[in-house]
Design a protein around this motif. Sequence first.
Motif, PDB file in Angstrom:
ATOM      1  N   VAL A  50      43.257  43.726  36.710  1.00 30.24           N
ATOM      2  CA  VAL A  50      43.744  42.354  36.831  1.00 30.24           C
ATOM      3  C   VAL A  50      44.543  42.282  38.129  1.00 30.24           C
ATOM      4  O   VAL A  50      45.221  43.241  38.499  1.00 30.24           O
ATOM      5  N   ILE A  51      44.427  41.170  38.847  1.00 29.86           N
ATOM      6  CA  ILE A  51      45.257  40.984  40.041  1.00 29.86           C
ATOM      7  C   ILE A  51      46.597  40.439  39.576  1.00 29.86           C
ATOM      8  O   ILE A  51      46.680  39.355  39.001  1.00 29.86           O
ATOM      9  N   SER A  52      47.655  41.217  39.813  1.00 29.23           N
ATOM     10  CA  SER A  52      48.991  40.810  39.356  1.00 29.23           C
ATOM     11  C   SER A  52      49.708  39.944  40.384  1.00 29.23           C
ATOM     12  O   SER A  52      50.597  39.166  40.031  1.00 29.23           O
ATOM     13  N   SER A  53      49.331  40.063  41.659  1.00 22.27           N
ATOM     14  CA  SER A  53      49.949  39.205  42.668  1.00 22.27           C
ATOM     15  C   SER A  53      49.073  39.158  43.918  1.00 22.27           C
ATOM     16  O   SER A  53      48.289  40.063  44.172  1.00 22.27           O
ATOM     17  N   VAL A  54      49.247  38.065  44.651  1.00 15.77           N
ATOM     18  CA  VAL A  54      48.629  37.917  45.966  1.00 15.77           C
ATOM     19  C   VAL A  54      49.761  37.512  46.899  1.00 15.77           C
ATOM     20  O   VAL A  54      50.438  36.509  46.659  1.00 15.77           O
ATOM     21  N   SER A  55      49.986  38.300  47.946  1.00 11.17           N
ATOM     22  CA  SER A  55      51.114  37.997  48.831  1.00 11.17           C
ATOM     23  C   SER A  55      50.694  38.068  50.293  1.00 11.17           C
ATOM     24  O   SER A  55      49.794  38.816  50.662  1.00 11.17           O
ATOM     25  N   SER A  74      43.335  37.086  37.616  1.00 13.50           N
ATOM     26  CA  SER A  74      41.874  37.204  37.524  1.00 13.50           C
ATOM     27  C   SER A  74      41.474  38.591  37.039  1.00 13.50           C
ATOM     28  O   SER A  74      42.180  39.574  37.263  1.00 13.50           O
ATOM     29  N   ASN A  75      40.353  38.653  36.341  1.00 11.95           N
ATOM     30  CA  ASN A  75      39.849  39.901  35.779  1.00 11.95           C
ATOM     31  C   ASN A  75      38.730  40.447  36.654  1.00 11.95           C
ATOM     32  O   ASN A  75      37.815  39.707  37.035  1.00 11.95           O
ATOM     33  N   TRP A  76      38.797  41.748  36.930  1.00 13.34           N
ATOM     34  CA  TRP A  76      37.801  42.426  37.751  1.00 13.34           C
ATOM     35  C   TRP A  76      37.305  43.647  36.992  1.00 13.34           C
ATOM     36  O   TRP A  76      38.112  44.401  36.435  1.00 13.34           O
ATOM     37  N   LYS A  77      36.016  43.838  36.988  1.00 11.18           N
ATOM     38  CA  LYS A  77      35.434  45.045  36.389  1.00 11.18           C
ATOM     39  C   LYS A  77      34.657  45.769  37.471  1.00 11.18           C
ATOM     40  O   LYS A  77      33.804  45.176  38.137  1.00 11.18           O
ATOM     41  N   ILE A  97      33.760  39.533  38.512  1.00  7.43           N
ATOM     42  CA  ILE A  97      35.089  38.940  38.629  1.00  7.43           C
ATOM     43  C   ILE A  97      35.104  37.657  37.819  1.00  7.43           C
ATOM     44  O   ILE A  97      34.074  37.007  37.649  1.00  7.43           O
ATOM     45  N   ALA A  98      36.288  37.322  37.316  1.00  2.00           N
ATOM     46  CA  ALA A  98      36.449  36.075  36.571  1.00  2.00           C
ATOM     47  C   ALA A  98      37.833  35.509  36.858  1.00  2.00           C
ATOM     48  O   ALA A  98      38.847  36.178  36.624  1.00  2.00           O
ATOM     49  N   LEU A  99      37.848  34.281  37.375  1.00  4.05           N
ATOM     50  CA  LEU A  99      39.109  33.567  37.582  1.00  4.05           C
ATOM     51  C   LEU A  99      39.406  32.770  36.331  1.00  4.05           C
ATOM     52  O   LEU A  99      38.541  32.011  35.868  1.00  4.05           O
ATOM     53  N   THR A 100      40.604  32.932  35.805  1.00  5.52           N
ATOM     54  CA  THR A 100      40.931  32.315  34.519  1.00  5.52           C
ATOM     55  C   THR A 100      42.245  31.540  34.544  1.00  5.52           C
ATOM     56  O   THR A 100      42.686  31.080  33.495  1.00  5.52           O
ATOM     57  N   LYS A 101      42.857  31.389  35.695  1.00  7.95           N
ATOM     58  CA  LYS A 101      44.151  30.715  35.780  1.00  7.95           C
ATOM     59  C   LYS A 101      44.017  29.262  35.346  1.00  7.95           C
ATOM     60  O   LYS A 101      43.088  28.559  35.745  1.00  7.95           O
TER      61      LYS A 101
END
Length: 158
Positions: A40-45, A68-71, A81-85
């Motif tokens: 999972v991406i915990s942050s983008v900076s 977002s979830n990444w496998k 990848i799946a964006l779920t925000k």
Amino acid sequence: MKKILFLTALALVLFSCKSNSITNSKLDKGAQVAMKGNWVISSVSYPGSEYIKVNSFQIADSQCFVGSNWKFVSNNNKGNIALTKADCAPFSSPITWFVNRDGQFVLKVLNADIKAKKVREGYVLNVANQTETSFQLVDKGDVGGKSIDVVYQFQKVN
């Protein structure tokens, strides 16, 4: 005899020319195996992220990738990848990926009906701070003619 020497020299020149393409680089199997699994991406900076929007991978605003979830499947370099925000448009796609020995992560976002070899565009990011439970992908962005680093922080999902 001169023809044979000429042809041999020509063949040597042709075979000694080597492509410096990122996609032709040797793979870093160790880095790839370490990325295997669900993340999972915990942050983008990036500098100015509170004021500036960056469109990541030509998909969505970079902040939509948080959560977002990444496998990553390391034995065949596929995944998804799946964006779920909640306040962002949902997005899901298969991907192909690999890590080369220069520490570069090469990513192709695929459409469901198009094979990876037909997709000509992709993304090259640098792998940084890789551990068993986290790693970063660092992309180069351009804001007002100035180069910035966009850092995607990944956390392993159990």
